[in-house]
Design a protein around this motif. Structure first.
Motif, PDB file in Angstrom:
ATOM      1  N   THR A  93      86.271 -38.175 -86.871  1.00 32.73           N
ATOM      2  CA  THR A  93      87.545 -38.551 -87.476  1.00 32.73           C
ATOM      3  C   THR A  93      87.514 -38.294 -88.969  1.00 32.73           C
ATOM      4  OG1 THR A  93      87.784 -40.304 -85.817  1.00 32.73           O
ATOM      5  CG2 THR A  93      89.179 -40.454 -87.776  1.00 32.73           C
ATOM      6  N   PHE A  94      88.588 -37.736 -89.492  1.00 32.44           N
ATOM      7  CA  PHE A  94      88.718 -37.576 -90.938  1.00 32.44           C
ATOM      8  C   PHE A  94      90.192 -37.632 -91.314  1.00 32.44           C
ATOM      9  CE2 PHE A  94      88.982 -33.252 -89.299  1.00 32.44           C
ATOM     10  CZ  PHE A  94      90.041 -32.701 -90.015  1.00 32.44           C
ATOM     11  N   THR A  95      90.448 -37.977 -92.558  1.00 31.05           N
ATOM     12  CA  THR A  95      91.799 -37.920 -93.107  1.00 31.05           C
ATOM     13  C   THR A  95      91.716 -37.322 -94.506  1.00 31.05           C
ATOM     14  OG1 THR A  95      91.710 -40.126 -94.123  1.00 31.05           O
ATOM     15  CG2 THR A  95      92.537 -39.993 -91.856  1.00 31.05           C
ATOM     16  N   PHE A  96      92.821 -36.745 -94.939  1.00 32.62           N
ATOM     17  CA  PHE A  96      92.892 -36.213 -96.300  1.00 32.62           C
ATOM     18  C   PHE A  96      93.609 -37.222 -97.200  1.00 32.62           C
ATOM     19  CE2 PHE A  96      93.066 -32.124 -93.790  1.00 32.62           C
ATOM     20  CZ  PHE A  96      91.740 -31.800 -94.023  1.00 32.62           C
ATOM     21  N   ALA A  97      93.145 -37.332 -98.414  1.00 33.04           N
ATOM     22  CA  ALA A  97      93.775 -38.242 -99.362  1.00 33.04           C
ATOM     23  C   ALA A  97      95.190 -37.794 -99.702  1.00 33.04           C
ATOM     24  CB  ALA A  97      92.932 -38.340-100.636  1.00 33.04           C
ATOM     25  N   SER A  98      95.431 -36.478 -99.690  1.00 33.56           N
ATOM     26  CA  SER A  98      96.745 -35.948-100.028  1.00 33.56           C
ATOM     27  C   SER A  98      96.921 -34.595 -99.355  1.00 33.56           C
ATOM     28  CB  SER A  98      96.890 -35.802-101.553  1.00 33.56           C
ATOM     29  OG  SER A  98      98.175 -35.340-101.905  1.00 33.56           O
ATOM     30  N   THR A  99      98.155 -34.270 -98.985  1.00 35.49           N
ATOM     31  CA  THR A  99      98.456 -32.983 -98.368  1.00 35.49           C
ATOM     32  C   THR A  99      99.520 -32.261 -99.165  1.00 35.49           C
ATOM     33  OG1 THR A  99     100.059 -34.040 -96.882  1.00 35.49           O
ATOM     34  CG2 THR A  99      97.816 -33.726 -96.042  1.00 35.49           C
ATOM     35  N   GLN A 100      99.632 -30.955 -98.923  1.00 35.21           N
ATOM     36  CA  GLN A 100     100.633 -30.151 -99.607  1.00 35.21           C
ATOM     37  C   GLN A 100     102.033 -30.622 -99.201  1.00 35.21           C
ATOM     38  OE1 GLN A 100      99.773 -27.955-101.907  1.00 35.21           O
ATOM     39  NE2 GLN A 100      97.572 -28.091-101.488  1.00 35.21           N
ATOM     40  N   PRO A 101     103.000 -30.565-100.117  1.00 34.19           N
ATOM     41  CA  PRO A 101     104.361 -31.004 -99.781  1.00 34.19           C
ATOM     42  C   PRO A 101     104.903 -30.286 -98.550  1.00 34.19           C
ATOM     43  CG  PRO A 101     104.155 -30.639-102.144  1.00 34.19           C
ATOM     44  CD  PRO A 101     102.883 -30.132-101.517  1.00 34.19           C
ATOM     45  N   GLY A 102     105.366 -31.061 -97.579  1.00 32.78           N
ATOM     46  CA  GLY A 102     105.938 -30.489 -96.373  1.00 32.78           C
ATOM     47  C   GLY A 102     104.938 -29.836 -95.446  1.00 32.78           C
ATOM     48  N   LEU A 108      82.352 -39.649-104.059  1.00 35.48           N
ATOM     49  CA  LEU A 108      82.525 -38.227-104.360  1.00 35.48           C
ATOM     50  C   LEU A 108      83.401 -37.555-103.307  1.00 35.48           C
ATOM     51  CD1 LEU A 108      78.898 -37.380-105.513  1.00 35.48           C
ATOM     52  CD2 LEU A 108      80.965 -36.983-106.888  1.00 35.48           C
ATOM     53  N   ALA A 109      83.276 -37.988-102.048  1.00 34.32           N
ATOM     54  CA  ALA A 109      84.141 -37.448-101.002  1.00 34.32           C
ATOM     55  C   ALA A 109      85.603 -37.786-101.276  1.00 34.32           C
ATOM     56  CB  ALA A 109      83.705 -37.975 -99.639  1.00 34.32           C
ATOM     57  N   HIS A 110      85.866 -38.968-101.823  1.00 38.54           N
ATOM     58  CA  HIS A 110      87.230 -39.291-102.254  1.00 38.54           C
ATOM     59  C   HIS A 110      87.692 -38.325-103.348  1.00 38.54           C
ATOM     60  CE1 HIS A 110      88.105 -42.777 -99.903  1.00 38.54           C
ATOM     61  NE2 HIS A 110      87.206 -43.575-100.462  1.00 38.54           N
ATOM     62  N   VAL A 111      86.801 -38.053-104.304  1.00 40.01           N
ATOM     63  CA  VAL A 111      87.165 -37.177-105.419  1.00 40.01           C
ATOM     64  C   VAL A 111      87.540 -35.782-104.931  1.00 40.01           C
ATOM     65  CG1 VAL A 111      86.252 -35.998-107.469  1.00 40.01           C
ATOM     66  CG2 VAL A 111      85.865 -38.446-107.170  1.00 40.01           C
ATOM     67  N   VAL A 112      86.845 -35.268-103.924  1.00 41.91           N
ATOM     68  CA  VAL A 112      87.173 -33.920-103.442  1.00 41.91           C
ATOM     69  C   VAL A 112      88.300 -33.921-102.418  1.00 41.91           C
ATOM     70  CG1 VAL A 112      84.886 -32.994-103.958  1.00 41.91           C
ATOM     71  CG2 VAL A 112      85.369 -33.896-101.656  1.00 41.91           C
ATOM     72  N   GLY A 113      88.761 -35.134-101.991  1.00 43.48           N
ATOM     73  CA  GLY A 113      89.979 -35.153-101.198  1.00 43.48           C
ATOM     74  C   GLY A 113      89.965 -35.840 -99.861  1.00 43.48           C
ATOM     75  N   LEU A 114      88.884 -36.526 -99.472  1.00 40.15           N
ATOM     76  CA  LEU A 114      88.873 -37.256 -98.212  1.00 40.15           C
ATOM     77  C   LEU A 114      89.430 -38.662 -98.393  1.00 40.15           C
ATOM     78  CD1 LEU A 114      85.567 -36.554 -96.233  1.00 40.15           C
ATOM     79  CD2 LEU A 114      87.853 -35.646 -95.827  1.00 40.15           C
ATOM     80  N   GLY A 115      90.100 -39.157 -97.337  1.00 38.13           N
ATOM     81  CA  GLY A 115      90.577 -40.529 -97.318  1.00 38.13           C
ATOM     82  C   GLY A 115      89.709 -41.390 -96.413  1.00 38.13           C
ATOM     83  N   HIS A 116      90.066 -42.664 -96.322  1.00 35.03           N
ATOM     84  CA  HIS A 116      89.343 -43.577 -95.450  1.00 35.03           C
ATOM     85  C   HIS A 116      89.710 -43.354 -93.986  1.00 35.03           C
ATOM     86  CE1 HIS A 116      88.680 -46.560 -98.950  1.00 35.03           C
ATOM     87  NE2 HIS A 116      87.524 -46.014 -98.625  1.00 35.03           N
ATOM     88  N   VAL A 117      88.823 -43.764 -93.095  1.00 33.44           N
ATOM     89  CA  VAL A 117      89.082 -43.707 -91.653  1.00 33.44           C
ATOM     90  C   VAL A 117      88.710 -45.051 -91.030  1.00 33.44           C
ATOM     91  CG1 VAL A 117      88.700 -41.216 -91.521  1.00 33.44           C
ATOM     92  CG2 VAL A 117      86.776 -42.770 -91.134  1.00 33.44           C
ATOM     93  N   ALA A 118      89.135 -45.241 -89.783  1.00 31.45           N
ATOM     94  CA  ALA A 118      88.860 -46.490 -89.064  1.00 31.45           C
ATOM     95  C   ALA A 118      87.667 -46.373 -88.125  1.00 31.45           C
ATOM     96  CB  ALA A 118      90.103 -46.905 -88.277  1.00 31.45           C
ATOM     97  N   GLU A 119      86.918 -45.281 -88.210  1.00 28.72           N
ATOM     98  CA  GLU A 119      85.776 -45.032 -87.330  1.00 28.72           C
ATOM     99  C   GLU A 119      84.469 -45.423 -88.049  1.00 28.72           C
ATOM    100  OE1 GLU A 119      83.060 -44.597 -84.995  1.00 28.72           O
ATOM    101  OE2 GLU A 119      85.003 -44.064 -84.085  1.00 28.72           O
ATOM    102  N   PRO A 120      83.759 -46.448 -87.550  1.00 31.11           N
ATOM    103  CA  PRO A 120      82.557 -46.923 -88.253  1.00 31.11           C
ATOM    104  C   PRO A 120      81.393 -45.940 -88.270  1.00 31.11           C
ATOM    105  CG  PRO A 120      82.828 -48.075 -86.158  1.00 31.11           C
ATOM    106  CD  PRO A 120      84.077 -47.287 -86.382  1.00 31.11           C
TER     107      PRO A 120
END
Length: 246
Positions: A58-67, A203-215
């Protein structure tokens, strides 16, 4: 008489061609950047792109391109420059930080450049500060200065983006602040893998990853023991390191 005319015409054509080449090479517009890439003159990656595999997880991005679902990332053809504010840094933390940076660089294919020490304080917001706010600043602080460092929160990390070539958004600055109550000399000596994992997480946040709910992922929001990147972490980081050059 004809010969001078031919010479003058040849000179004019050559001068015009030289001017056109100069425009293509030097003009800063995104349209000219596209032309440079078409003819093989565009920027090149500093490090090879990571291999993107369907690793599961599981992964999420902190931000995505508009649209779009495409992630916002750092320009892989430019280095991620960072500086360290040593105020409050515990003994032995700098080698740990270097290892964490190397791990994120290997997972993303992004080149990191150490800009040395700084007296600037870490900035962890999402808006680019006035003046550009570069480089990424990594430092230590407490909850009085950074209210987000409350409870069990051991660090805060993030990056700010602005629009680059061809309308894509890219991160251009960011910061990490680490809790001085967690990052002590005793903890660096006794719990080095745990503290290094916190650095990798931020550092993963800095390069663009967000939090996930998978331990089982290092980016789990309440991580309390995971010290290695999980399959989703690696997949997300590889995708962040594979965005087009800016």
């Amino acid at each position: 008489m004809p010969q001078p005319l031919r010479t003058s015409t040849a000179f004019t054509v050559g001068l015009t061609a030289a001017v056109l080449v100069g425009v293509v090479l030097l003009h800063p517009s995104s349209q000219m950047e596209s032309v440079r890439r078409l003819i093989g003159l565009g920027q090149e990656r500093r490090l090879p792109a990571p291999t993107i595999l369907d690793r599961g997880g599981t992964f999420t991005f902190a931000s995505t391109q508009p649209g779009s679902d495409d992630p916002v990332g750092w320009d892989p053809c430019s280095p991620v420059t960072y500086a360290v504010n040593p105020a409050g840094m515990p003994e032995g933390a700098r080698p740990m930080l270097d290892r964490a940076v190397a791990r994120i660089s290997a997972a993303t294919g992004l080149a990191f450049e150490d800009d040395g020490d700084t007296d600037r304080r870490p900035f962890t917001g999402t808006l680019v500060p006035l003046g550009g706010g570069r480089p990424v600043v990594i430092g230590w602080g407490d909850a009085d200065e950074y209210p987000g460092l409350t409870g069990s929160v051991a660090g805060l990390g993030g990056a700010a983006a602005e629009e680059g070539a061809q309308g894509r958004r890219y991160y251009v600055t960011g910061g990490i602040v680490l809790d001085v109550e967690v990052f002590t000399t005793a903890n660096v000596q006794q719990r080095p893998r745990v503290l290094e994992a916190i650095l990798v997480h931020e550092l993963a946040h800095v390069v663009g990853l967000g939090h996930v709910a998978e331990p089982m992922e290092l980016m789990f929001v309440d991580n309390s023991g995971q010290v290695e990147l999980g399959p989703g972490d690696r997949e997300g980081l590889a995708r962040l390191g594979s965005v087009p050059c800016g």
